[in-house]
Design a protein around this motif. Structure first.
Motif, PDB file in Angstrom:
ATOM      1  N   ILE A 117       0.837  -1.207   0.000  1.00 57.32           N
ATOM      2  CA  ILE A 117       0.000   0.000   0.000  1.00 57.32           C
ATOM      3  C   ILE A 117       0.868   1.254   0.000  1.00 57.32           C
ATOM      4  O   ILE A 117       0.626   2.202  -0.754  1.00 57.32           O
ATOM      5  N   GLY A 118       1.893   1.259   0.837  1.00 57.19           N
ATOM      6  CA  GLY A 118       2.773   2.420   0.893  1.00 57.19           C
ATOM      7  C   GLY A 118       3.470   2.675  -0.426  1.00 57.19           C
ATOM      8  O   GLY A 118       3.536   3.825  -0.907  1.00 57.19           O
ATOM      9  N   ILE A 119       4.011   1.593  -1.022  1.00 58.09           N
ATOM     10  CA  ILE A 119       4.686   1.751  -2.314  1.00 58.09           C
ATOM     11  C   ILE A 119       3.695   2.201  -3.389  1.00 58.09           C
ATOM     12  O   ILE A 119       3.997   3.060  -4.222  1.00 58.09           O
ATOM     13  N   GLY A 120       2.463   1.604  -3.358  1.00 57.47           N
ATOM     14  CA  GLY A 120       1.450   1.992  -4.342  1.00 57.47           C
ATOM     15  C   GLY A 120       1.041   3.439  -4.210  1.00 57.47           C
ATOM     16  O   GLY A 120       0.926   4.170  -5.212  1.00 57.47           O
ATOM     17  N   VAL A 121       0.822   3.876  -2.954  1.00 58.96           N
ATOM     18  CA  VAL A 121       0.444   5.272  -2.736  1.00 58.96           C
ATOM     19  C   VAL A 121       1.557   6.208  -3.176  1.00 58.96           C
ATOM     20  O   VAL A 121       1.330   7.235  -3.841  1.00 58.96           O
ATOM     21  N   ALA A 122       2.796   5.848  -2.804  1.00 56.69           N
ATOM     22  CA  ALA A 122       3.930   6.693  -3.207  1.00 56.69           C
ATOM     23  C   ALA A 122       4.060   6.750  -4.721  1.00 56.69           C
ATOM     24  O   ALA A 122       4.273   7.826  -5.310  1.00 56.69           O
ATOM     25  N   ALA A 123       3.921   5.567  -5.370  1.00 53.21           N
ATOM     26  CA  ALA A 123       4.017   5.543  -6.836  1.00 53.21           C
ATOM     27  C   ALA A 123       2.882   6.357  -7.468  1.00 53.21           C
ATOM     28  O   ALA A 123       3.101   7.098  -8.434  1.00 53.21           O
ATOM     29  N   PHE A 124       1.680   6.219  -6.916  1.00 56.02           N
ATOM     30  CA  PHE A 124       0.546   6.974  -7.458  1.00 56.02           C
ATOM     31  C   PHE A 124       0.773   8.474  -7.292  1.00 56.02           C
ATOM     32  O   PHE A 124       0.488   9.261  -8.206  1.00 56.02           O
ATOM     33  N   LEU A 125       1.268   8.872  -6.122  1.00 59.00           N
ATOM     34  CA  LEU A 125       1.525  10.296  -5.905  1.00 59.00           C
ATOM     35  C   LEU A 125       2.588  10.811  -6.862  1.00 59.00           C
ATOM     36  O   LEU A 125       2.446  11.898  -7.433  1.00 59.00           O
ATOM     37  N   VAL A 126       3.655  10.025  -7.047  1.00 58.69           N
ATOM     38  CA  VAL A 126       4.720  10.464  -7.948  1.00 58.69           C
ATOM     39  C   VAL A 126       4.201  10.545  -9.380  1.00 58.69           C
ATOM     40  O   VAL A 126       4.377  11.553 -10.080  1.00 58.69           O
ATOM     41  N   LEU A 127       3.539   9.464  -9.831  1.00 60.14           N
ATOM     42  CA  LEU A 127       3.028   9.451 -11.203  1.00 60.14           C
ATOM     43  C   LEU A 127       1.925  10.498 -11.391  1.00 60.14           C
ATOM     44  O   LEU A 127       1.883  11.188 -12.417  1.00 60.14           O
ATOM     45  N   GLY A 128       1.015  10.584 -10.394  1.00 61.04           N
ATOM     46  CA  GLY A 128      -0.042  11.583 -10.495  1.00 61.04           C
ATOM     47  C   GLY A 128       0.504  12.996 -10.506  1.00 61.04           C
ATOM     48  O   GLY A 128       0.064  13.844 -11.286  1.00 61.04           O
ATOM     49  N   GLY A 129       1.485  13.267  -9.613  1.00 61.99           N
ATOM     50  CA  GLY A 129       2.097  14.591  -9.604  1.00 61.99           C
ATOM     51  C   GLY A 129       2.809  14.901 -10.902  1.00 61.99           C
ATOM     52  O   GLY A 129       2.702  16.004 -11.447  1.00 61.99           O
ATOM     53  N   ALA A 130       3.551  13.885 -11.421  1.00 63.42           N
ATOM     54  CA  ALA A 130       4.240  14.089 -12.696  1.00 63.42           C
ATOM     55  C   ALA A 130       3.240  14.323 -13.824  1.00 63.42           C
ATOM     56  O   ALA A 130       3.421  15.214 -14.673  1.00 63.42           O
TER      57      ALA A 130
END
Length: 491
Positions: free
Chosen positions: A173-186
């Motif tokens: 969950i943590g990795i998914g949220v972090a990846a989503f935030l990074v990809l979403g922010g990008a």
């Protein structure tokens, strides 16, 4: 797509994601806390089972003949060992949470009780008999305790496995949220760069190019709704400025053309008068009349330009006085009548005074403009009527002609400055300021201008002005003055 909508959606999504992550963290923390408690209870159960095993082994080392109150060689007495066994059994029962574990503790308690009863019945028996009887009881109690230990160890393993599994889920969950935030922010940054910053730069560059003199520059209407509206507004402003510039150039060209005609006539007249040759009196009189008319025309044109300039600059002022509308209309009509007009100019006046609080010069200017237009756009010999009436609390000044008329399409821009319709341009000269200035003068007096017209049927211009309070008490005629009546109408 709206920029506000995108930002709102992104913020909402981030908020939902943050709430979901916080809820997951709380849930995971609570579950791990319960798992930790379960592991602690299992470890405590193992400890108590092992303590009971130690107590039983200590009890087995005590001689059967030992008094309960006397300590054995290892420092333990029978009474203290039994008390320790009871204490550990009570703690194990309090620590147990599952029915299966409680059943095991009951089995252990029965085995230990059987061991104690058997031991009490073997007082003063030979060691062989004691070993033969007590051995199986001890083995049964120890086996029950081993099963209890194994059960708690298994429970600890299960709790640890669950803790490991949820730890893995938390990592995912943590990795998914972090990846989503990074990809979403990008992705959001790329979207903003492509659909926000680029249109903004295009609009900014278009404004700079337009300001530097490239008047045909327009901003691309791209990107979110707000930026498209901004670009559309800029483009409309640019188009409006371009149209105004074209109108100004057209106006200057019209002014130059209209000034040339009277100047040419004045030049020819001046050349005739100053030629040094004798000029017949009749021709000289006609020439001076032409000069007078051209000078009056130039004066009206320059006056309209000055009035339009003052109105646009907000410096248009009125010198109000009490005047009878009949007098103003009479002066205007007499002026045109004395000029030798080829039209049948008629003046219709009421018997009672129609008092106005007005700038007499400006109201005469309005009437001059309306009468002049009626004469210019009417065929020679036709009737032009100037009427003064009282309608309720208003004074009504009307100019009626039987001229070329005005179409509905031309009516929309009739009072716009520098606007002259096709037939009007062909019929009579002018720069298109007279009606615009007249309307502004009437509105400055709190009145309004109305128009009724049909092509080929003539036009009627009505000027409605509020009457003065002095209308209720008309002034007495001054000595030597007479109020015009119907008999004084000019034809």
């Amino acid at each position: 797509m709206s920029l506000k909508g995108v930002i709102t959606m992104a913020v909402t999504l981030l908020g939902v994601l943050a709430l979901a992550a916080a809820a997951s963290l709380v849930t995971l923390t609570t579950y791990l806390h319960r798992t930790t408690e379960s592991m602690g209870e299992a470890v405590e159960g193992v400890r108590l089972a092992e303590a009971l095993q130690v107590d039983l082994l200590s009890l087995a080392r005590l001689p059967v003949s030992t008094s309960p109150q006397l300590p054995a060689t290892n420092g333990h007495s029978l009474a203290s060992t039994q008390a320790a066994v009871q204490l550990h059994l009570s703690e194990a029962r309090s620590n147990a949470r599952m029915e299966q574990e409680l059943a095991m503790i009951d089995e252990v308690e029965r085995s230990i009780s059987a061991f104690f009863l058997a031991r009490e019945g073997l007082q003063n028996q030979p060691a062989e008999e004691v070993s033969r009887v007590m051995g199986p009881r001890m083995e049964a109690a120890l086996s029950a305790l081993d099963r209890l230990v194994e059960f708690n160890v298994q429970e600890a393993r299960v709790a640890r496995a669950q803790a490991d599994r949820w730890d893995g889920i938390a990592n995912i969950i943590g990795i998914g949220v972090a990846a989503f935030l990074v990809l979403g922010g990008a992705g959001l940054l790329l979207w903003i760069r492509r659909f926000v910053f680029r249109p903004l730069l295009d609009i900014s560059q278009a404004m700079r190019r337009f300001g530097s003199g490239r008047k045909r520059t327009r901003a691309p209407e791209e990107g979110p709704t707000e930026l498209r509206e901004m670009a559309h507004t800029f483009n409309e402003m640019a188009n409006s400025l371009s149209r105004q510039q074209e109108q100004q150039l057209t106006f200057l060209a019209g002014v130059a053309h209209d000034l040339r005609n009277p100047l040419s006539a004045l030049k020819m007249s001046a050349a005739l008068v100053t030629s040094g040759r004798p000029v017949p009196e009749e021709r000289l009189r006609k020439t001076m009349g032409l000069v007078r008319r051209q000078v009056a025309r130039l004066d009206r044109m320059v006056g309209d330009l000055l009035d339009a300039t003052r109105i646009e600059a907000g410096r248009f002022e009125l010198s109000l006085e009490e005047r009878d509308a009949r007098e103003l209309a009479t002066e205007v009509v007499e002026l045109y009548q004395s000029g030798g007009s080829s039209h049948d100019l008629r003046l219709l006046l009421p018997e009672e005074p129609v008092m106005l609080s007005c700038d007499a010069t400006r109201i005469e200017q309005v009437l001059h403009n309306l009468v002049s237009n009626a004469l210019k756009y009417s065929p020679g010999g036709s009737v032009v009527e100037v009427r003064v009436e009282r309608v309720g609390e208003e004074a009504l000044l009307s100019v009626v002609d039987r001229g070329i008329g005005i179409s509905a399409e031309e009516m929309r821009n009739l009072f716009a400055p520098f606007k002259r319709m096709g037939r009007a341009r062909e019929t009579a000269p002018g720069i298109g300021l007279g009606l615009s200035v007249a309307r502004r003068i009437v509105e400055a007096h709190g009145g309004r201008i109305e128009v009724d017209s049909r092509p080929g049927m003539g036009s009627t211009f009505r000027v409605r002005l509020p009457q003065s309070h002095a209308a209720a008490h008309p002034p007495e005629a001054r000595p030597g003055e007479s109020v015009p009546g119907p008999a004084d109408s000019v034809h």
